[in-house]
Write a protein that holds these residues in place. Structure first.
Motif, PDB file in Angstrom:
ATOM      1  N   ASN B 228       0.852  -1.180   0.000  1.00 50.01           N
ATOM      2  CA  ASN B 228       0.000   0.000   0.000  1.00 50.01           C
ATOM      3  C   ASN B 228       0.888   1.230   0.000  1.00 50.01           C
ATOM      4  N   VAL B 233       2.949  -3.820   3.592  1.00 49.16           N
ATOM      5  CA  VAL B 233       2.296  -3.690   4.896  1.00 49.16           C
ATOM      6  C   VAL B 233       2.053  -5.045   5.539  1.00 49.16           C
ATOM      7  N   GLU B 234       2.109  -6.095   4.727  1.00 46.99           N
ATOM      8  CA  GLU B 234       1.797  -7.404   5.287  1.00 46.99           C
ATOM      9  C   GLU B 234       2.542  -8.449   4.474  1.00 46.99           C
ATOM     10  N   HIS B 246      -2.450  -6.449   9.695  1.00 43.26           N
ATOM     11  CA  HIS B 246      -2.450  -5.029   9.337  1.00 43.26           C
ATOM     12  C   HIS B 246      -3.867  -4.551   9.016  1.00 43.26           C
ATOM     13  N   PRO B 247      -4.225  -3.374   9.490  1.00 45.11           N
ATOM     14  CA  PRO B 247      -5.595  -2.879   9.276  1.00 45.11           C
ATOM     15  C   PRO B 247      -5.981  -2.797   7.800  1.00 45.11           C
ATOM     16  N   TYR B 248      -4.987  -2.518   6.908  1.00 45.15           N
ATOM     17  CA  TYR B 248      -5.308  -2.427   5.478  1.00 45.15           C
ATOM     18  C   TYR B 248      -5.741  -3.784   4.953  1.00 45.15           C
ATOM     19  N   ARG B 271      -9.150   4.428   6.083  1.00 40.14           N
ATOM     20  CA  ARG B 271      -7.731   4.675   5.839  1.00 40.14           C
ATOM     21  C   ARG B 271      -7.053   5.460   6.952  1.00 40.14           C
ATOM     22  N   GLN B 273      -6.662   4.383   9.852  1.00 34.90           N
ATOM     23  CA  GLN B 273      -6.084   3.463  10.826  1.00 34.90           C
ATOM     24  C   GLN B 273      -4.598   3.200  10.616  1.00 34.90           C
ATOM     25  N   TRP B 274      -4.073   3.563   9.465  1.00 36.82           N
ATOM     26  CA  TRP B 274      -2.633   3.391   9.265  1.00 36.82           C
ATOM     27  C   TRP B 274      -2.076   4.606   8.541  1.00 36.82           C
ATOM     28  N   ALA B 275      -0.769   4.647   8.424  1.00 33.48           N
ATOM     29  CA  ALA B 275      -0.153   5.864   7.911  1.00 33.48           C
ATOM     30  C   ALA B 275      -0.339   6.057   6.409  1.00 33.48           C
TER      31      ALA B 275
END
Lengths: 357, 277
Positions: B228, B233-234, B246-248, B271, B273-275
Motif C-alpha cells: 500500500n 504492509v503485510e 495489518h488494518p489495510y 484509511r 487506521q494506518w499511515a
C-alpha cells in the motif's frame, strides 16, 4: 412430414482459391470505379469553377479593342455560346480522347504543353522527395529515440529552419554560393545551353532520356542542374517528414508492445526499427504521399528562381493570361496526380498493415 | 533454500514539478523457486516493483536498492547489455493486456520466434518446432494456424496465452506476471492462470504474480505481500491470509462479499487506521 434426413447434396463448397480470386477481381473493379468517379468529380468541379470565375476567355483571345462582330465570331468558334452542360460534355469527351484544347498563350495544344512542362516538375519533385525521405525519416527516428538529447535538439532546430526559411531566398542563396562562387553545381535551367535539345524527348525526363540515348555527359549535366533546386525542395519536405516521423515514433515508443520487446531482451536497435518503426510506416506513407503530391503541383517560387520550365510556372502564366484551357488542363493533371498518389498509398497500406487488409 | 531473488530496501522515484515522488519506498523480499503474490490497489507500487527488477524503469525514473540479487548476480551493477542477456532468457514478464502488449504488425509466430532467437541461435526448422510445441503447451489447439495470425485476429484469452508462450519459450527461471488476467473475461481468467501455474510448477521456476485480486493471489501463490502506497504492509503465507494483522489487509478482507452472508452493507476501508493513503 418425413423426418428422414434430406438427401439433397449440400451446396458445393466454393474452393478457397476461387473465392480469393473472386474477391480480388471485385476489389480491382471497385478500385477502378472509385478512381474513375473521383476523376469525373474533379473534372466537373474544375470545369464549372473555370466557367464561373469572372475571366473572359474570349477577350483574352481577341484583345479588348476587337469589334463586337469579331468578339461574337470568336465566342461561337470557341463553343462558348452553347449551354454550359453541352460545353461540359464536349470537354469531357475531349479529355477522354486526350484533347485538352488549345492554349491561347503558347499557341500549342494544352496536352502538348503539359507533356513538355510536367516532366520537368516531376523530375525535380521526385529527386526532392527522395532527399526528404532518405534523410528526413532517419533523422526523425534518431530524434525520437534520443528524445530531449542534444541530437534531438539539433534535429528540431534544423527542422524549424526548414519550416521557416522562404524557398526563394534559400534558392537564391544556394545559387549565389554553390553556383556563382563555388561552381559546384549548374546554374538555372535544366541543362547548359550547348546541351539543350540534343536528346530527343522520350519520357521528357532528361535524366532518363539521356541514359536511354547513352549520353552520360548530358546525364551528369542534368544532375548538376537538378541537384540544387531539388535539394531546396527536399529540405522543406525533409523538415516536415522528420517532424512527423519524430512524433509518430514518440507515440509508438510509449506503447506496451515496445516494452514487451525490451522484456524479451531484444537489442535497442531492433526495438526501434522493427517494433516501433514498422507500425508507423502506414502513417508515414500518408505524410510522404501528401508532400510528394504537393511538390508535384510545382513550386512557382523555386521554378522562377531556377528558371525551371515546370508546371507551376506554366499554370501561373496561364492564369495571368486568362488562358482557361491551360489552367483547366494543368489543374486536371495535378488533380489526377493527387488521386493516383492517394490510391498508391491505399494499396501500400494494405501491404504494410495487416489490420487494413 | 537459497534465494533466487533477494531485494532489500528497493526505492523507485520520479521527479515532478513539486520534487521527487517516491512510488516504491523501501520494499524488501526474498524469493525462492516459489510463487509469490504481490497484492495492492492501483498506485501501490506493485507494478513498479516488478519492472524495476528487470531494470525497465527509464530516465528520469530512479531506482535504488541496498541489495538486488538474482541467482548471485547483482542486478544493480549490470550494464544495459548485460541486462539484455538476462531479460527474456532468465527473467521474463507477462504483461497486462494482450491487445496492447503484442506488436500489431507482426504475426504471433514471428513474435514468439523473436523471443527465442534473441537468446539462442537455432536452425529455422527447430525454431518452428519449438514454437508449435510451446503453443501446444499453452493449450492452443491449432498451433500452426495460430502462429500465422496477427494479434488483432486472436481473442484476449488466446492473446494472453500467446504472451505466456512468448515469455516462457527461452525457459527463464523467474516469471513476473503483471496483472496477467485483469484485461480478460472472468471465464478465461482461471484458464490462463492455470496454464501459468502449471508451467511454472513443472519447470520449477520462480513466479511473482502481481494482482489487485486477493482471492486470486491466495489461490495461486505460496506467499503473499500486501502493498500500500509503496510499502509492504503485510507478508504472510497464502493459507494464513485470514490471520493478517495489518488494518489495510483486514479492511480488504472484510470488504469481500461472501456467499450467503448476513451483512447488509460491505464495510468501506477506513484509511485513518494506518499511515498510508
Amino acid at each position: 412430414m418425413s423426418l428422414e434426413p434430406q438427401l439433397t447434396a449440400p451446396p458445393a463448397p466454393i474452393s478457397p482459391n476461387k473465392r480469393i480470386w473472386g474477391r480480388r477481381a471485385s476489389a480491382v473493379a471497385g478500385f477502378v470505379a472509385t478512381v474513375f468517379l473521383t476523376f469525373l468529380g474533379l473534372l466537373a468541379i474544375t470545369f464549372f469553377i473555370g466557367r464561373v470565375i469572372p475571366i473572359d476567355p474570349v477577350l483574352a483571345v481577341v484583345g479588348d479593342r476587337a469589334t463586337n462582330a469579331v468578339y461574337e465570331a470568336a465566342r461561337v468558334q470557341m463553343g462558348l455560346d452553347k449551354p454550359l452542360v453541352v460545353q461540359f460534355f464536349h470537354y469531357v469527351v475531349g479529355v477522354f480522347t486526350g484533347d485538352l484544347g488549345q492554349s491561347v498563350s503558347t499557341g500549342r495544344s494544352v496536352a502538348e504543353d503539359i507533356s513538355r512542362f510536367f516532366p520537368a516538375t516531376l523530375e525535380m519533385a521526385t529527386i526532392g522527395i527522395i532527399i526528404g525521405v532518405v534523410i528526413g525519416v532517419p533523422l526523425g527516428v534518431i530524434a525520437a529515440s534520443g528524445q530531449g538529447s542534444w541530437v534531438d535538439q539539433i534535429i528540431r532546430v534544423v527542422g524549424l529552419l526548414g519550416y521557416s526559411m522562404p524557398a526563394f531566398w534559400l534558392g537564391l542563396v544556394g545559387l549565389a554560393l554553390f553556383y556563382a562562387r563555388l561552381r559546384w553545381v549548374g546554374g538555372p535551367g535544366r541543362l547548359d545551353i550547348f546541351y539543350d535539345g540534343l536528346v530527343s524527348p522520350v519520357t521528357g525526363l532528361i535524366l532518363i532520356d539521356s541514359l536511354l540515348a547513352g549520353e552520360f555527359d548530358i546525364f551528369w549535366n542534368a544532375i548538376n542542374h537538378l541537384i540544387l533546386p531539388a535539394s531546396v525542395l527536399g529540405f522543406f519536405s525533409l523538415a516536415y517528414i522528420a517532424r512527423m516521423t519524430r512524433s509518430f515514433m514518440l507515440d509508438q515508443l510509449n506503447q506496451e508492445f515496445v516494452t514487451t520487446a525490451r522484456v524479451k531482451g531484444v537489442p535497442e536497435r531492433v526495438v526501434i526499427w522493427r517494433h516501433a518503426f514498422n507500425p508507423i510506416r502506414v502513417q508515414l506513407i500518408t505524410v510522404i504521399g501528401l508532400s510528394y503530391a504537393g511538390l508535384l503541383e510545382g513550386s512557382v517560387m523555386i521554378e522562377t528562381v531556377f528558371s525551371w520550365p515546370g508546371i507551376g510556372n506554366y499554370l501561373t502564366t496561364a492564369l495571368l493570361n486568362a488562358d482557361m484551357n491551360a489552367v483547366l488542363g494543368s489543374t486536371l493533371v495535378i488533380g489526377a496526380v493527387f488521386i493516383f498518389i492517394n490510391k498508391i498509398s491505399d494499396v501500400l497500406y494494405r501491404v504494410l498493415d495487416p489490420r487494413a487488409r | 533454500m537459497s534465494a533466487l531473488l533477494s531485494v532489500e530496501n528497493l526505492r523507485v522515484s520520479f521527479p515532478t514539478h513539486r520534487g521527487r515522488v517516491e512510488v516504491v519506498k523501501g520494499v524488501s523480499f526474498e524469493l525462492g523457486r516459489e510463487r509469490l503474490g504481490i497484492v495492492g490497489e492501483s498506485g501501490s507500487g506493485k507494478s513498479m516493483t516488478g519492472r524495476s527488477i528487470l531494470k525497465l524503469i527509464h530516465k528520469p525514473g530512479l531506482v535504488t536498492a541496498d541489495r538486488m540479487e538474482f541467482d548471485g548476480v547483482d542486478l544493480r551493477s549490470q550494464s544495459e547489455k548485460q541486462m539484455r542477456a538476462i531479460r527474456g532468457a532468465r527473467i521474463s514478464m507477462v504483461m497486462q493486456d494482450p491487445k496492447f502488449s503484442l506488436n500489431p504488425v507482426m504475426t504471433v509466430g514471428e513474435q514468439i520466434a523473436e523471443a527465442l532467437v534473441t537468446h539462442e541461435k537455432l536452425p529455422r526448422r527447430e525454431v518452428n518446432e519449438r514454437i508449435l510445441a510451446m503453443l501446444e503447451a499453452v493449450r492452443i489447439n491449432d498451433p500452426t494456424r495460430v502462429a500465422g495470425l496477427y494479434p488483432h485476429e486472436v481473442s484476449g484469452g488466446m492473446g494472453q496465452r500467446v504472451m505466456i508462450a512468448m515469455m516462457l519459450i527461452p525457459s527463464p527461471e523467474l516469471l513476473i506476471a503483471d496483472e496477467p488476467t485483469s484485461a480478460l473475461d472472468v471465464s478465461v481468467q482461471a484458464q490462463v492462470l492455470d496454464i501459468i501455474d502449471d508451467l511454472v510448477t513443472t519447470k520449477g521456476m520462480g513466479l511473482i504474480l502481481i494482482s489487485h485480486d486477493l482471492n486470486l493471489v491466495s489461490r495461486y501463490c505460496d506467499r503473499i505481500l500486501v502493498m500500500n502506497s509503496g510499502v509492504v504492509v503485510e507478508e504472510c503465507a497464502a493459507g494464513q491470509l485470514e490471520r493478517a494483522t495489518h488494518p489495510y489487509t483486514r479492511g480488504l478482507l472484510a470488504a469481500m462479499p461472501v456467499l450467503n452472508e448476513q451483512r447488509e452493507e460491505l464495510p468501506v476501508l477506513d484509511r485513518t487506521q494506518w499511515a498510508g493513503t
